[in-house]
Design a protein around this motif. Structure first.
Motif, PDB file in Angstrom:
ATOM      1  N   GLU A   1      83.082  -5.572  83.957  1.00  0.00           N
ATOM      2  CA  GLU A   1      82.630  -4.657  85.007  1.00  0.00           C
ATOM      3  C   GLU A   1      83.335  -3.303  84.933  1.00  0.00           C
ATOM      4  N   THR A   2      83.510  -2.817  83.691  1.00  0.00           N
ATOM      5  CA  THR A   2      84.071  -1.489  83.450  1.00  0.00           C
ATOM      6  C   THR A   2      83.179  -0.759  82.447  1.00  0.00           C
ATOM      7  N   ASN A   3      83.557   0.439  82.092  1.00  0.00           N
ATOM      8  CA  ASN A   3      82.825   1.196  81.070  1.00  0.00           C
ATOM      9  C   ASN A   3      83.664   1.378  79.817  1.00  0.00           C
ATOM     10  N   GLU A   4      84.615   0.500  79.592  1.00  0.00           N
ATOM     11  CA  GLU A   4      85.519   0.638  78.453  1.00  0.00           C
ATOM     12  C   GLU A   4      84.978   0.004  77.179  1.00  0.00           C
ATOM     13  N   GLY A   5      83.882  -0.701  77.233  1.00  0.00           N
ATOM     14  CA  GLY A   5      83.330  -1.364  76.059  1.00  0.00           C
ATOM     15  C   GLY A   5      82.824  -0.398  75.010  1.00  0.00           C
ATOM     16  N   PHE A   6      82.441   0.780  75.432  1.00  0.00           N
ATOM     17  CA  PHE A   6      81.892   1.735  74.482  1.00  0.00           C
ATOM     18  C   PHE A   6      82.971   2.482  73.721  1.00  0.00           C
ATOM     19  N   ILE A   7      84.220   2.151  73.961  1.00  0.00           N
ATOM     20  CA  ILE A   7      85.311   2.726  73.186  1.00  0.00           C
ATOM     21  C   ILE A   7      85.166   2.315  71.723  1.00  0.00           C
ATOM     22  N   LEU A   8      84.625   1.115  71.481  1.00  0.00           N
ATOM     23  CA  LEU A   8      84.387   0.654  70.106  1.00  0.00           C
ATOM     24  C   LEU A   8      83.449   1.601  69.365  1.00  0.00           C
ATOM     25  N   VAL A   9      82.387   2.030  70.040  1.00  0.00           N
ATOM     26  CA  VAL A   9      81.432   2.949  69.429  1.00  0.00           C
ATOM     27  C   VAL A   9      82.114   4.279  69.117  1.00  0.00           C
ATOM     28  N   GLY A  10      82.921   4.763  70.035  1.00  0.00           N
ATOM     29  CA  GLY A  10      83.629   6.023  69.824  1.00  0.00           C
ATOM     30  C   GLY A  10      84.623   5.948  68.685  1.00  0.00           C
ATOM     31  N   ILE A  11      85.353   4.859  68.606  1.00  0.00           N
ATOM     32  CA  ILE A  11      86.331   4.695  67.521  1.00  0.00           C
ATOM     33  C   ILE A  11      85.620   4.633  66.170  1.00  0.00           C
TER      34      ILE A  11
ATOM     35  N   ILE B   1      75.016  -2.688  66.728  1.00  0.00           N
ATOM     36  CA  ILE B   1      75.802  -3.898  67.005  1.00  0.00           C
ATOM     37  C   ILE B   1      76.969  -3.576  67.925  1.00  0.00           C
ATOM     38  N   LEU B   2      77.692  -2.494  67.630  1.00  0.00           N
ATOM     39  CA  LEU B   2      78.821  -2.108  68.484  1.00  0.00           C
ATOM     40  C   LEU B   2      78.356  -1.718  69.884  1.00  0.00           C
ATOM     41  N   GLY B   3      77.176  -1.123  69.979  1.00  0.00           N
ATOM     42  CA  GLY B   3      76.625  -0.795  71.294  1.00  0.00           C
ATOM     43  C   GLY B   3      76.335  -2.041  72.110  1.00  0.00           C
ATOM     44  N   PHE B   4      75.748  -3.052  71.462  1.00  0.00           N
ATOM     45  CA  PHE B   4      75.489  -4.315  72.165  1.00  0.00           C
ATOM     46  C   PHE B   4      76.785  -5.003  72.570  1.00  0.00           C
ATOM     47  N   ILE B   5      77.757  -5.001  71.673  1.00  0.00           N
ATOM     48  CA  ILE B   5      79.055  -5.593  72.006  1.00  0.00           C
ATOM     49  C   ILE B   5      79.705  -4.828  73.148  1.00  0.00           C
TER      50      ILE B   5
ATOM     51  N   GLU C   1      71.802   6.013  47.857  1.00  0.00           N
ATOM     52  CA  GLU C   1      73.166   5.936  48.388  1.00  0.00           C
ATOM     53  C   GLU C   1      73.221   6.513  49.799  1.00  0.00           C
ATOM     54  N   TYR C   2      72.654   7.687  49.997  1.00  0.00           N
ATOM     55  CA  TYR C   2      72.722   8.341  51.308  1.00  0.00           C
ATOM     56  C   TYR C   2      71.964   7.555  52.372  1.00  0.00           C
ATOM     57  N   TRP C   3      70.726   7.180  52.085  1.00  0.00           N
ATOM     58  CA  TRP C   3      69.899   6.561  53.112  1.00  0.00           C
ATOM     59  C   TRP C   3      70.345   5.141  53.445  1.00  0.00           C
ATOM     60  N   LEU C   4      70.843   4.397  52.462  1.00  0.00           N
ATOM     61  CA  LEU C   4      71.371   3.065  52.773  1.00  0.00           C
ATOM     62  C   LEU C   4      72.672   3.165  53.558  1.00  0.00           C
ATOM     63  N   PHE C   5      73.499   4.164  53.244  1.00  0.00           N
ATOM     64  CA  PHE C   5      74.710   4.400  54.027  1.00  0.00           C
ATOM     65  C   PHE C   5      74.340   4.725  55.476  1.00  0.00           C
ATOM     66  N   LEU C   6      73.329   5.561  55.646  1.00  0.00           N
ATOM     67  CA  LEU C   6      72.877   5.922  56.993  1.00  0.00           C
ATOM     68  C   LEU C   6      72.297   4.707  57.720  1.00  0.00           C
ATOM     69  N   LEU C   7      71.537   3.879  57.023  1.00  0.00           N
ATOM     70  CA  LEU C   7      70.952   2.685  57.623  1.00  0.00           C
ATOM     71  C   LEU C   7      72.034   1.717  58.097  1.00  0.00           C
ATOM     72  N   PHE C   8      73.037   1.455  57.262  1.00  0.00           N
ATOM     73  CA  PHE C   8      74.106   0.546  57.661  1.00  0.00           C
ATOM     74  C   PHE C   8      74.906   1.119  58.826  1.00  0.00           C
ATOM     75  N   ASN C   9      75.109   2.433  58.846  1.00  0.00           N
ATOM     76  CA  ASN C   9      75.790   3.041  59.995  1.00  0.00           C
ATOM     77  C   ASN C   9      74.984   2.842  61.273  1.00  0.00           C
ATOM     78  N   PHE C  10      73.685   3.007  61.184  1.00  0.00           N
ATOM     79  CA  PHE C  10      72.817   2.809  62.347  1.00  0.00           C
ATOM     80  C   PHE C  10      72.911   1.369  62.844  1.00  0.00           C
ATOM     81  N   ILE C  11      72.869   0.417  61.921  1.00  0.00           N
ATOM     82  CA  ILE C  11      72.959  -0.997  62.301  1.00  0.00           C
ATOM     83  C   ILE C  11      74.310  -1.298  62.938  1.00  0.00           C
ATOM     84  N   ILE C  12      75.381  -0.767  62.360  1.00  0.00           N
ATOM     85  CA  ILE C  12      76.721  -1.000  62.917  1.00  0.00           C
ATOM     86  C   ILE C  12      76.839  -0.381  64.304  1.00  0.00           C
ATOM     87  N   PHE C  13      76.292   0.833  64.486  1.00  0.00           N
ATOM     88  CA  PHE C  13      76.313   1.451  65.810  1.00  0.00           C
ATOM     89  C   PHE C  13      75.537   0.616  66.828  1.00  0.00           C
TER      90      PHE C  13
END
Length: 133
Positions: A49-59, A36-40, A22-34
């Motif tokens: 041409e701004t730095n506002e895209g990483f707001i998704l990662v922060g949220i 994907i959100l980083g690429f987006i 449960e713990y490690w799969l939860f951590l793995l999916f969080n890593f994958i989501i982070f």
């Protein structure tokens, strides 16, 4: 994916036990989501041409703090340790390694003060008693 959804549904459940899977799969999916959100976020930053895209990662990071902490505490309960052992990570140099070792330990056999072993949904006594009544 089921373990990730299970942890999100139990976001405020700091009691009970969580197995390693449960713990490690939860951590793995969080890593994958982070990732994907980083690429987006990077794509948005390049396009606008701004730095506002990483707001998704922060949220998402703010959203996942409590479910992650609850999962860690339940994982520590599974090895018969208090959730306070999470603070071990703040010990310089050795704390993160110590916490990692705790998180990879096998489940405590049988029932402990935090509940039944999640690997054995029914107690061994109950299973052994079947057919002997």
């Amino acid at each position: 994916m089921n373990w990730y959804i299970h942890c999100i549904k139990n976001y405020a459940n700091f009691s009970g036990r969580a197995r390693r899977r449960e713990y490690w799969l939860f951590l793995l999916f969080n890593f994958i989501i982070f990732l994907i959100l980083g690429f987006i976020g990077e794509f948005i930053n390049e396009y606008t041409e701004t730095n506002e895209g990483f707001i998704l990662v922060g949220i998402y990071g703010l959203f996942i703090i409590i479910p992650h902490l609850a999962c860690v505490v339940r994982r520590l309960h599974d090895i018969n340790k208090s959730g306070g052992y999470w603070f071990v990570r703040f010990i310089p140099f050795i704390g993160s390694i110590w916490l990692l070792i705790l998180l990879v330990e096998n489940s405590w056999d049988g029932q402990n003060k935090y509940g039944l072993n999640p690997k054995e949904p029914y107690g061994k006594e109950e299973i052994d008693a079947i057919g002997r009544e």
